[in-house]
Scaffold this motif. Structure first.
Motif, PDB file in Angstrom:
ATOM      1  N   UNK A 157      47.665  32.704  40.092  1.00 41.20           N
ATOM      2  CA  UNK A 157      46.219  32.728  40.296  1.00 41.20           C
ATOM      3  C   UNK A 157      45.498  33.627  39.298  1.00 41.20           C
ATOM      4  N   UNK A 158      46.234  34.177  38.338  1.00 32.14           N
ATOM      5  CA  UNK A 158      45.681  34.997  37.252  1.00 32.14           C
ATOM      6  C   UNK A 158      45.093  36.331  37.727  1.00 32.14           C
ATOM      7  N   UNK A 159      45.392  36.757  38.939  1.00 27.70           N
ATOM      8  CA  UNK A 159      44.771  37.968  39.457  1.00 27.70           C
ATOM      9  C   UNK A 159      45.651  39.205  39.354  1.00 27.70           C
ATOM     10  N   UNK A 160      46.960  39.019  39.169  1.00 27.15           N
ATOM     11  CA  UNK A 160      47.878  40.156  39.169  1.00 27.15           C
ATOM     12  C   UNK A 160      48.805  40.092  37.966  1.00 27.15           C
ATOM     13  N   UNK A 188      55.585  47.882  37.275  1.00 31.35           N
ATOM     14  CA  UNK A 188      54.210  48.229  37.624  1.00 31.35           C
ATOM     15  C   UNK A 188      53.404  46.953  37.828  1.00 31.35           C
ATOM     16  N   UNK A 189      52.263  47.105  38.490  1.00 33.52           N
ATOM     17  CA  UNK A 189      51.320  46.006  38.644  1.00 33.52           C
ATOM     18  C   UNK A 189      49.919  46.486  38.313  1.00 33.52           C
ATOM     19  N   UNK A 190      49.041  45.529  38.031  1.00 30.21           N
ATOM     20  CA  UNK A 190      47.633  45.827  37.784  1.00 30.21           C
ATOM     21  C   UNK A 190      46.823  44.592  38.137  1.00 30.21           C
ATOM     22  N   UNK A 191      45.581  44.797  38.516  1.00 34.81           N
ATOM     23  CA  UNK A 191      44.669  43.683  38.779  1.00 34.81           C
ATOM     24  C   UNK A 191      44.097  43.193  37.456  1.00 34.81           C
ATOM     25  N   UNK A 192      44.032  41.875  37.285  1.00 36.57           N
ATOM     26  CA  UNK A 192      43.512  41.277  36.057  1.00 36.57           C
ATOM     27  C   UNK A 192      42.233  40.506  36.359  1.00 36.57           C
ATOM     28  N   UNK A 193      41.202  40.765  35.559  1.00 35.35           N
ATOM     29  CA  UNK A 193      39.924  40.065  35.679  1.00 35.35           C
ATOM     30  C   UNK A 193      39.793  39.126  34.487  1.00 35.35           C
ATOM     31  N   UNK A 194      39.961  37.824  34.741  1.00 41.06           N
ATOM     32  CA  UNK A 194      39.934  36.872  33.631  1.00 41.06           C
ATOM     33  C   UNK A 194      38.565  36.806  32.963  1.00 41.06           C
TER      34      UNK A 194
END
Length: 267
Positions: free
Chosen positions: A102-105, A130-136
């Motif tokens: 979903x391109x969010x993580x 690690x993880x991070x939130x992604x804003x397309x």
């Protein structure tokens, strides 16, 4: 299956990335696009191939000079235009990014600082996940947080998120002996494929896939989920692909006389 990233190198057979560059390819026409601007290393596409999140092992054209793997670069999917640059927290390096469907993580590996090798960011020690939130819309990465930390004696790497978002596949290597290249992620005879709930709870630990791994010393590596969840006899299933040095068929024999199982050159 629409596009893929690929890297090309000169033919001198050395093990380093200074003369490697990355392009994109349109799969249907096998047409290479881009001008080699993207850094050598690892890349992951958004689901529509509009953008590519890439490591910054070496500075690329159109990008500010930054420390090795100290940021992720967001490029247009053809690798021609730099859309955004996301700096990692100070004193941290990041490699092997993987976007959720979903391109969010974004999940990625942060090695022990300073262990990324001059030969390339496929060589490192002590990787944590690690993880991070992604804003397309903006290309921004926010909320960096570890979800599987290495003690220093472990190396976690090659993370891959399942299409339903509930699992992360990964490699784990706990052998830091010189015989096993000190736990280098590039080639580990003791590499094992494991699975972890995502996001994990505090008490969660990677689960060993015993029927996949079979035994130690097989270099079970580079695990990847199938892109879709399937149904079989009313059960949901996901396939896993991986590389391995195990014996198979009539050709490969790791256990042949004079060749210890799992040693280089015996597969």
């Amino acid at each position: 299956g629409v596009a893929m990233s690929l890297e090309d190198d000169d033919p001198n057979a050395d093990d380093e990335m200074t003369d490697v560059h990355t392009d994109s390819m349109v799969v249907a026409t096998r047409t290479v696009v881009g001008a080699g601007k993207v850094s050598a290393g690892f890349q992951t596409f958004t689901h529509d191939h509009k953008y590519m999140v890439a490591t910054t092992y070496k500075a690329a054209m159109g990008m500010m000079m930054m420390g090795m793997d100290s940021a992720f670069a967001v490029w247009t999917g053809d690798g021609n235009t730099l859309f955004a640059t996301d700096a990692l927290p100070s004193g941290m390096q990041g490699t092997q990014p993987n976007l959720s469907q979903d391109d969010k993580t974004l999940v990625f590996v942060s090695p022990t600082y300073g262990t990324v090798d001059k030969a390339g960011d496929d060589h490192f020690l002590g990787g944590s996940l690690w993880s991070a939130a992604f804003d397309e819309a903006t290309g921004a990465l926010t909320g960096y947080a570890p979800f599987l930390k290495s003690t220093g004696m472990q190396n976690f790497y090659y993370p891959d998120q399942s299409s339903d978002g509930n699992w992360v596949l990964l490699n784990e290597n706990n052998d830091t002996s010189a015989a096993n290249n000190n736990g280098d992620a590039f080639y580990s005879r003791q590499a094992m494929v494991k699975i972890l709930h995502f996001p994990p709870k505090t008490s969660d630990a990677p689960l060993d896939l015993t029927k996949l791994n079979i035994a130690t010393g097989l270099s079970n590596s580079w695990p990847r989920w199938s892109p879709v969840v399937q149904t079989y006899k009313s059960h949901q299933i996901l396939w896993v692909t991986f590389s391995s040095n195990r014996d198979y068929g009539l050709r490969l024999a790791n256990g042949k006389p004079g060749c210890a199982r799992g040693t280089a050159g015996c597969y």
